[in-house]
Design a protein around this motif. Structure first.
Motif, PDB file in Angstrom:
ATOM      1  N   GLU A 142       0.833  -1.203   0.000  1.00  0.00           N
ATOM      2  CA  GLU A 142       0.000   0.000   0.000  1.00  0.00           C
ATOM      3  C   GLU A 142       0.866   1.251   0.000  1.00  0.00           C
ATOM      4  N   GLY A 143       1.994   1.196   0.711  1.00  0.00           N
ATOM      5  CA  GLY A 143       2.845   2.370   0.854  1.00  0.00           C
ATOM      6  C   GLY A 143       2.180   3.388   1.765  1.00  0.00           C
ATOM      7  N   LEU A 144       2.982   4.118   2.478  1.00  0.00           N
ATOM      8  CA  LEU A 144       2.471   5.139   3.392  1.00  0.00           C
ATOM      9  C   LEU A 144       2.419   6.476   2.679  1.00  0.00           C
ATOM     10  N   ARG A 145       1.232   7.011   2.592  1.00  0.00           N
ATOM     11  CA  ARG A 145       1.025   8.328   1.982  1.00  0.00           C
ATOM     12  C   ARG A 145       0.272   9.187   2.997  1.00  0.00           C
ATOM     13  N   LEU A 146       0.877  10.271   3.424  1.00  0.00           N
ATOM     14  CA  LEU A 146       0.296  11.125   4.459  1.00  0.00           C
ATOM     15  C   LEU A 146      -0.618  12.210   3.903  1.00  0.00           C
ATOM     16  N   VAL A 147      -0.654  12.326   2.584  1.00  0.00           N
ATOM     17  CA  VAL A 147      -1.538  13.280   1.907  1.00  0.00           C
ATOM     18  C   VAL A 147      -2.425  12.485   0.956  1.00  0.00           C
ATOM     19  N   ALA A 148      -3.703  12.795   0.928  1.00  0.00           N
ATOM     20  CA  ALA A 148      -4.658  12.066   0.082  1.00  0.00           C
ATOM     21  C   ALA A 148      -4.248  12.134  -1.387  1.00  0.00           C
ATOM     22  N   TYR A 149      -4.465  11.026  -2.073  1.00  0.00           N
ATOM     23  CA  TYR A 149      -4.165  10.909  -3.503  1.00  0.00           C
ATOM     24  C   TYR A 149      -5.238  10.029  -4.137  1.00  0.00           C
ATOM     25  N   GLN A 150      -5.327  10.067  -5.447  1.00  0.00           N
ATOM     26  CA  GLN A 150      -6.244   9.178  -6.158  1.00  0.00           C
ATOM     27  C   GLN A 150      -5.476   7.945  -6.613  1.00  0.00           C
ATOM     28  N   ASP A 151      -6.024   6.767  -6.296  1.00  0.00           N
ATOM     29  CA  ASP A 151      -5.352   5.531  -6.687  1.00  0.00           C
ATOM     30  C   ASP A 151      -5.513   5.287  -8.194  1.00  0.00           C
ATOM     31  N   VAL A 189      -7.470   3.711  -9.964  1.00  0.00           N
ATOM     32  CA  VAL A 189      -8.817   3.755 -10.533  1.00  0.00           C
ATOM     33  C   VAL A 189      -9.605   4.972 -10.044  1.00  0.00           C
ATOM     34  N   GLY A 190      -8.883   5.972  -9.478  1.00  0.00           N
ATOM     35  CA  GLY A 190      -9.500   7.247  -9.137  1.00  0.00           C
ATOM     36  C   GLY A 190     -10.120   7.375  -7.759  1.00  0.00           C
ATOM     37  N   VAL A 191      -9.883   6.403  -6.869  1.00  0.00           N
ATOM     38  CA  VAL A 191     -10.441   6.457  -5.517  1.00  0.00           C
ATOM     39  C   VAL A 191      -9.496   7.246  -4.612  1.00  0.00           C
ATOM     40  N   TRP A 192     -10.053   8.230  -3.875  1.00  0.00           N
ATOM     41  CA  TRP A 192      -9.241   9.000  -2.933  1.00  0.00           C
ATOM     42  C   TRP A 192      -8.789   8.098  -1.799  1.00  0.00           C
ATOM     43  N   THR A 193      -7.489   8.131  -1.527  1.00  0.00           N
ATOM     44  CA  THR A 193      -6.830   7.201  -0.619  1.00  0.00           C
ATOM     45  C   THR A 193      -5.807   7.957   0.214  1.00  0.00           C
ATOM     46  N   ILE A 194      -5.561   7.475   1.435  1.00  0.00           N
ATOM     47  CA  ILE A 194      -4.556   8.072   2.321  1.00  0.00           C
ATOM     48  C   ILE A 194      -3.997   6.981   3.230  1.00  0.00           C
ATOM     49  N   GLY A 195      -2.884   7.257   3.887  1.00  0.00           N
ATOM     50  CA  GLY A 195      -2.293   6.279   4.805  1.00  0.00           C
ATOM     51  C   GLY A 195      -1.834   5.052   4.059  1.00  0.00           C
ATOM     52  N   TYR A 196      -2.243   3.889   4.569  1.00  0.00           N
ATOM     53  CA  TYR A 196      -1.928   2.603   3.930  1.00  0.00           C
ATOM     54  C   TYR A 196      -3.167   2.072   3.222  1.00  0.00           C
ATOM     55  N   GLY A 197      -3.655   2.799   2.241  1.00  0.00           N
ATOM     56  CA  GLY A 197      -4.799   2.325   1.474  1.00  0.00           C
ATOM     57  C   GLY A 197      -6.148   2.638   2.085  1.00  0.00           C
ATOM     58  N   HIS A 198      -6.192   3.571   3.036  1.00  0.00           N
ATOM     59  CA  HIS A 198      -7.464   3.945   3.678  1.00  0.00           C
ATOM     60  C   HIS A 198      -8.285   4.800   2.718  1.00  0.00           C
ATOM     61  N   THR A 199      -9.569   4.443   2.541  1.00  0.00           N
ATOM     62  CA  THR A 199     -10.417   5.174   1.592  1.00  0.00           C
ATOM     63  C   THR A 199     -11.684   5.759   2.214  1.00  0.00           C
ATOM     64  N   LYS A 200     -12.073   5.297   3.382  1.00  0.00           N
ATOM     65  CA  LYS A 200     -13.354   5.721   3.973  1.00  0.00           C
ATOM     66  C   LYS A 200     -13.344   7.215   4.291  1.00  0.00           C
ATOM     67  N   GLY A 201     -14.221   7.945   3.609  1.00  0.00           N
ATOM     68  CA  GLY A 201     -14.387   9.369   3.873  1.00  0.00           C
ATOM     69  C   GLY A 201     -13.253  10.251   3.391  1.00  0.00           C
ATOM     70  N   VAL A 202     -12.318   9.715   2.619  1.00  0.00           N
ATOM     71  CA  VAL A 202     -11.150  10.482   2.180  1.00  0.00           C
ATOM     72  C   VAL A 202     -11.535  11.402   1.020  1.00  0.00           C
ATOM     73  N   LYS A 203     -11.019  12.628   1.088  1.00  0.00           N
ATOM     74  CA  LYS A 203     -11.254  13.590   0.013  1.00  0.00           C
ATOM     75  C   LYS A 203      -9.963  14.349  -0.291  1.00  0.00           C
ATOM     76  N   ALA A 204      -9.964  15.049  -1.389  1.00  0.00           N
ATOM     77  CA  ALA A 204      -8.789  15.827  -1.795  1.00  0.00           C
ATOM     78  C   ALA A 204      -8.386  16.774  -0.668  1.00  0.00           C
ATOM     79  N   GLY A 205      -7.075  16.871  -0.419  1.00  0.00           N
ATOM     80  CA  GLY A 205      -6.546  17.778   0.588  1.00  0.00           C
ATOM     81  C   GLY A 205      -6.408  17.186   1.975  1.00  0.00           C
ATOM     82  N   ASP A 206      -6.956  15.999   2.213  1.00  0.00           N
ATOM     83  CA  ASP A 206      -6.839  15.360   3.528  1.00  0.00           C
ATOM     84  C   ASP A 206      -5.391  14.991   3.818  1.00  0.00           C
ATOM     85  N   THR A 207      -5.026  15.051   5.101  1.00  0.00           N
ATOM     86  CA  THR A 207      -3.700  14.628   5.557  1.00  0.00           C
ATOM     87  C   THR A 207      -3.873  13.761   6.798  1.00  0.00           C
TER      88      THR A 207
END
Length: 146
Positions: free
Chosen positions: A16-25, A27-45
């Motif tokens: 998954e890799g650690l990402r501290l800033v939200a990104y789109q995976d 297939v375009g799903v907003w993701t943060i941390g180690y693949g966390h997607t629940k409630g994630v939106k652009a700009g989240d940290t």
């Protein structure tokens, strides 16, 4: 009921890799941390500690899914491989798979060959998914001899 081991968590973290800033995976799903997607939106940290907590919480449904669907005895390594697979692809993917059918039939060597079939996203082969499926298959096979 089995629980996901620290070895399993380490595999999920590595892929998954650690990402501290939200990104789109891929297939375009907003993701943060180690693949966390629940409630994630652009700009989240998040912090690394939050990412670790989310991952432990996020894998719980995958653990439950594997515990519910696997009807035969498996090793911890096999369980971990199936949880990572399920965490990445979803419970429905495991539930309808030939992989699960073979596991439940006790055909573990044949089941290990099924991981490689799940290396597509958006209809295309993804190198990272190919590597992840190979790692899961290897862990699963190690489970055959442990």
């Amino acid at each position: 009921m089995r629980s996901y081991s620290d070895k399993g968590i380490a595999i999920t973290e590595s892929f998954e890799g650690l990402r501290l800033v939200a990104y789109q995976d891929s297939v375009g799903v907003w993701t943060i941390g180690y693949g966390h997607t629940k409630g994630v939106k652009a700009g989240d940290t998040c912090t690394a500690a939050q990412a670790d907590r989310w991952l432990r919480e996020d894998v719980a449904w995958a653990e439950d899914c594997v515990n519910r669907l696997v009807k035969t005895s498996i090793t911890q390594n096999q369980f971990d491989a199936l949880v990572d697979f399920t965490f990445n692809l979803g419970c429905k993917s495991l539930e309808g798979s030939e992989l699960l059918r073979l596991v439940n039939a006790g055909r573990y060597a044949d089941a290990a060959c099924q991981f490689a079939r799940w290396n597509h996203a958006g209809g295309k082969v993804v190198a990272g998914l190919t590597r992840r499926r190979a790692a899961e298959a290897t862990l699963f096979v190690i489970g055959l001899i442990s």
